[in-house]
Design an enzyme around this catalytic site. Sequence first.
Site, PDB file in Angstrom:
ATOM      1  N   ASP A   1       1.767   4.525   2.007  1.00 33.54           N
ATOM      2  CA  ASP A   1       1.624   4.975   3.390  1.00 33.54           C
ATOM      3  C   ASP A   1       0.642   6.147   3.414  1.00 33.54           C
ATOM      4  OD1 ASP A   1       2.528   4.325   6.011  1.00 33.54           O
ATOM      5  OD2 ASP A   1       3.694   6.172   6.052  1.00 33.54           O
TER       6      ASP A   1
ATOM      7  N   ASP B   1       0.848  -1.190   0.000  1.00 31.32           N
ATOM      8  CA  ASP B   1       0.000   0.000   0.000  1.00 31.32           C
ATOM      9  C   ASP B   1       0.886   1.243   0.000  1.00 31.32           C
ATOM     10  OD1 ASP B   1       0.143   1.122   3.086  1.00 31.32           O
ATOM     11  OD2 ASP B   1       0.397  -1.051   2.953  1.00 31.32           O
TER      12      ASP B   1
END
Length: 299
Positions: free
Chosen positions: A219, A217
């Site tokens: 951050d 992902d």
Amino acid sequence: MTDHDHHAPRTPVIGVIGGSGLYDIAGLTDQRWERVASPWGEASDELLFGTLDGVSLVFLPRHGRGHKRAPSDLNYRANIDVLKRVGVTDILSLSAVGSLKEELPPGHFVIVDQFIDRTFARAKSFFGAGCVAHVSVADPVCPRLGDALEHAARTLGLDVTRGGTYLAMEGPQFSTRAESNLYRSWGCSVIGMTNMPEAKLAREAEICYVTVAMVTDYDCWHQDHDAVTVDQVVKILFGNADHARNLVRHVTPHLNTPRTSCPAGCDHALDHALITAPAARDPDLVAKLDAVAGRVLGG
């Protein structure tokens, strides 16, 4: 091990430390799980021994099978000690991370070459009162392993970047937005919670080490971060784990060349590191260092 033995050709034993989502290695033959005792306490799990395309491989799930252990609760010293104790010469660290750069999207792999250690609640060295040592971690990743992994990843068609800085945070919470933006301003590539002090301890144990950071992902700095769901992250996590298994299977045969030493010096990092005079060394600590530092302590 005598100094003469240290310079004799050694057959590599590949150690794999699996991060979040990676709790086993596919394709191993002659598999067996075995608990290995360590004077540094209990490792994260038993070790999985096996052979992969004719190469000896030892796998350790960093968080334990079922992901039972949080990053700050891992016994990093025991984990590295047991791998050294069973003869591991090269460690491939596979780690789920968040991205700090737009050009490193979820599903991307980064072969890390630097770290910034922002952890603060962990034992970071095998050495201490009674046997002090200072090893260099200026270049904490073995370039030979990095070269092999980059070649394997590109052969497999994986999205991979060679080089980047891994920011190790304490956790278990993720970053604040201010922290995330600070780390971006430092030029960091990815953020995770586990590769420090793991890399430092591997260097103290004179084991070649490399990190494959697997992005799950962006951050929280990213404008689309709040739109990411847990389901999406988990899907990426397990997709990355499948790619990581393929990567390990593809790279392992290329690491199966007996060698007398590491060209980068990883396997003799302690040559000039010990500071405490022999007569002043604590025999109890020296005994605990039998696997990690027996080469230079006369064990």
